[in-house]
Design a protein around this motif. Structure first.
Motif, PDB file in Angstrom:
ATOM      1  N   GLY A  16      -2.430   0.026   7.191  1.00  0.00           N
ATOM      2  CA  GLY A  16      -1.172   0.441   6.602  1.00  0.00           C
ATOM      3  C   GLY A  16      -0.153  -0.674   6.674  1.00  0.00           C
ATOM      4  O   GLY A  16       0.014  -1.302   7.714  1.00  0.00           O
ATOM      5  N   VAL A  17       0.524  -0.931   5.586  1.00  0.00           N
ATOM      6  CA  VAL A  17       1.545  -1.979   5.548  1.00  0.00           C
ATOM      7  C   VAL A  17       2.910  -1.385   5.249  1.00  0.00           C
ATOM      8  O   VAL A  17       3.853  -1.520   6.025  1.00  0.00           O
ATOM      9  CB  VAL A  17       1.195  -3.062   4.502  1.00  0.00           C
ATOM     10  CG1 VAL A  17       2.303  -4.112   4.456  1.00  0.00           C
ATOM     11  CG2 VAL A  17      -0.142  -3.712   4.828  1.00  0.00           C
ATOM     12  N   LEU A  18       3.032  -0.682   4.120  1.00  0.00           N
ATOM     13  CA  LEU A  18       4.327  -0.181   3.667  1.00  0.00           C
ATOM     14  C   LEU A  18       4.284   1.333   3.523  1.00  0.00           C
ATOM     15  O   LEU A  18       3.338   1.880   2.945  1.00  0.00           O
ATOM     16  CB  LEU A  18       4.695  -0.821   2.331  1.00  0.00           C
ATOM     17  CG  LEU A  18       6.000  -0.382   1.673  1.00  0.00           C
ATOM     18  CD1 LEU A  18       7.199  -0.845   2.498  1.00  0.00           C
ATOM     19  CD2 LEU A  18       6.086  -0.935   0.254  1.00  0.00           C
ATOM     20  N   ASP A  39       2.700   5.490   0.426  1.00  0.00           N
ATOM     21  CA  ASP A  39       1.995   4.624   1.368  1.00  0.00           C
ATOM     22  C   ASP A  39       1.216   3.567   0.597  1.00  0.00           C
ATOM     23  O   ASP A  39       0.584   3.866  -0.423  1.00  0.00           O
ATOM     24  CB  ASP A  39       1.023   5.433   2.230  1.00  0.00           C
ATOM     25  CG  ASP A  39       1.739   6.387   3.168  1.00  0.00           C
ATOM     26  OD1 ASP A  39       2.341   5.913   4.137  1.00  0.00           O
ATOM     27  OD2 ASP A  39       1.700   7.613   2.914  1.00  0.00           O
ATOM     28  N   VAL A  40       1.262   2.334   1.100  1.00  0.00           N
ATOM     29  CA  VAL A  40       0.526   1.228   0.500  1.00  0.00           C
ATOM     30  C   VAL A  40      -0.210   0.499   1.617  1.00  0.00           C
ATOM     31  O   VAL A  40       0.409   0.067   2.596  1.00  0.00           O
ATOM     32  CB  VAL A  40       1.449   0.246  -0.240  1.00  0.00           C
ATOM     33  CG1 VAL A  40       0.611  -0.807  -0.962  1.00  0.00           C
ATOM     34  CG2 VAL A  40       2.353   0.969  -1.219  1.00  0.00           C
ATOM     35  N   ALA A  41      -1.513   0.373   1.479  1.00  0.00           N
ATOM     36  CA  ALA A  41      -2.329  -0.307   2.479  1.00  0.00           C
ATOM     37  C   ALA A  41      -2.646  -1.719   2.016  1.00  0.00           C
ATOM     38  O   ALA A  41      -2.534  -2.064   0.831  1.00  0.00           O
ATOM     39  CB  ALA A  41      -3.627   0.464   2.721  1.00  0.00           C
ATOM     40  N   ALA A  42      -3.052  -2.548   2.953  1.00  0.00           N
ATOM     41  CA  ALA A  42      -3.508  -3.895   2.610  1.00  0.00           C
ATOM     42  C   ALA A  42      -4.791  -3.786   1.804  1.00  0.00           C
ATOM     43  O   ALA A  42      -5.658  -2.956   2.084  1.00  0.00           O
ATOM     44  CB  ALA A  42      -3.753  -4.700   3.886  1.00  0.00           C
ATOM     45  N   GLY A  43      -4.905  -4.601   0.774  1.00  0.00           N
ATOM     46  CA  GLY A  43      -6.124  -4.624  -0.016  1.00  0.00           C
ATOM     47  C   GLY A  43      -6.330  -3.415  -0.900  1.00  0.00           C
ATOM     48  O   GLY A  43      -7.464  -3.022  -1.168  1.00  0.00           O
ATOM     49  N   GLY A 203      -6.395  -9.405  -0.116  1.00  0.00           N
ATOM     50  CA  GLY A 203      -5.836  -8.614   0.972  1.00  0.00           C
ATOM     51  C   GLY A 203      -4.409  -8.151   0.780  1.00  0.00           C
ATOM     52  O   GLY A 203      -3.816  -7.605   1.717  1.00  0.00           O
ATOM     53  N   LEU A 204      -3.834  -8.345  -0.397  1.00  0.00           N
ATOM     54  CA  LEU A 204      -2.468  -7.899  -0.628  1.00  0.00           C
ATOM     55  C   LEU A 204      -2.449  -6.417  -1.000  1.00  0.00           C
ATOM     56  O   LEU A 204      -3.376  -5.905  -1.627  1.00  0.00           O
ATOM     57  CB  LEU A 204      -1.804  -8.696  -1.747  1.00  0.00           C
ATOM     58  CG  LEU A 204      -1.159 -10.022  -1.357  1.00  0.00           C
ATOM     59  CD1 LEU A 204      -2.224 -11.079  -1.090  1.00  0.00           C
ATOM     60  CD2 LEU A 204      -0.208 -10.491  -2.445  1.00  0.00           C
ATOM     61  N   GLY A 205      -1.368  -5.743  -0.608  1.00  0.00           N
ATOM     62  CA  GLY A 205      -1.113  -4.418  -1.122  1.00  0.00           C
ATOM     63  C   GLY A 205      -0.332  -4.553  -2.415  1.00  0.00           C
ATOM     64  O   GLY A 205       0.656  -5.294  -2.482  1.00  0.00           O
ATOM     65  N   VAL A 206      -0.772  -3.884  -3.470  1.00  0.00           N
ATOM     66  CA  VAL A 206      -0.157  -4.016  -4.790  1.00  0.00           C
ATOM     67  C   VAL A 206       0.384  -2.664  -5.236  1.00  0.00           C
ATOM     68  O   VAL A 206      -0.326  -1.656  -5.200  1.00  0.00           O
ATOM     69  CB  VAL A 206      -1.168  -4.536  -5.838  1.00  0.00           C
ATOM     70  CG1 VAL A 206      -0.493  -4.671  -7.204  1.00  0.00           C
ATOM     71  CG2 VAL A 206      -1.769  -5.862  -5.403  1.00  0.00           C
TER      72      VAL A 206
END
Length: 275
Positions: A16-18, A39-43, A203-206
């Motif tokens: 979890g990132v954002l 919710d936005v996760a990595a990848g 690996g970015l959350g988009v």
């Protein structure tokens, strides 16, 4: 109506990132957003969809630091944060590419990439900027012929690539894409969608704001629907049909639920008689 988010596909990152919890924004008497969760996760790629006036633009501006929410919480890696400005969001690790791209057509690719963030120990370091430009472009497998070509000579897909590459200079963890395929042809759209997949692979959350269901189904892992400034469903993009997403966007799904509830209420229970 908000359904639980589906888990990521096997092999995908789930860090979890954002996260947004109960985020609201009011403009005078108009409630642009009310109690938004996201919710936005990595990848992973999260597509945010909705009709005009659903609150998509307001959401992007809150995440990018342009607007401050009136209520609710923004979490970054589980820690509560305040995004008081676009610079604060950028420094935290959230980059935004708006629909207008904000490129200078008379400048070349390298100048656009480093505009406002030039490398200059005491004077412009062209060698370092050129090296860094090619590193980022290679990471994205971008098809840019040369760094010296004016942006005006690039295709729409290539311009989107330049804008996204510029956003990556600060090594963000989350990238917001506002209608990245709007007004692009078929080939250029495919180029941008491939680019989004590479962002996820890196690996970015988009977070992708879009109205094009074909594009959403092509690259999104989850689809978050906004309707009249509220959450109206979070769906697994691999399983949900376009018809179900459109029904959530237009409110047809809510009407169907209300009609079923009304029919149940009107149906006599066992042992009761019709009035």
């Amino acid at each position: 109506m908000t359904t639980p988010a589906a888990p990521a596909a096997p092999g995908e990152a789930t860090t979890g990132v954002l996260s947004l919890r109960g985020v609201s924004k009011q403009f005078g008497a108009v409630a642009a957003l009310t109690g938004i969760d996201l919710d936005v996760a990595a990848g992973e790629v999260v597509a945010v969809v909705g009709d005009n006036g659903a609150g998509k633009s307001t959401l992007v501006k809150i995440l990018s630091g342009v607007y401050t929410p009136d209520a609710g919480t923004i979490l970054f890696h589980g820690e509560q944060v305040t995004l008081q400005s676009p610079a604060a969001a950028h420094q935290l690790g959230i980059a935004t590419v708006y629909q207008d791209l904000a490129l200078c057509e008379n400048l070349d690719v390298k100048a656009n990439l480093f505009l406002g963030q030039e490398i200059r120990p005491w004077m412009l370091d062209d060698i370092a900027m050129e090296k860094r430009s090619w590193e980022l472009l290679r990471e994205l497998s971008a098809r840019i012929p040369t760094l010296g070509i004016p942006v005006a000579a690039l295709s729409g897909g290539q311009r989107q690539t330049v804008a996204i590459t510029r956003a990556l200079l600060g090594r963000p963890e989350i990238i917001l894409l506002d209608e990245p395929t709007a007004a692009l042809g078929v080939a250029q759209t495919a180029e941008v969608l491939n680019l989004i997949e590479r962002l996820r692979g890196n690996g970015l959350g988009v977070v992708m704001i879009s109205h094009n269901m074909d594009d959403v189904r092509a690259v999104a892992d989850r689809v978050a629907v906004l309707r009249l400034g509220r959450n109206n469903g979070v769906f697994d993009a691999r399983q949900v049909s376009s018809e179900d997403v459109v029904a959530a966007i237009t409110g047809a799904a809510d009407n169907a639920v209300s009609q079923r509830a009304a029919r149940r209420a009107a149906t006599p229970r066992e042992g009761q008689e019709n009035p």
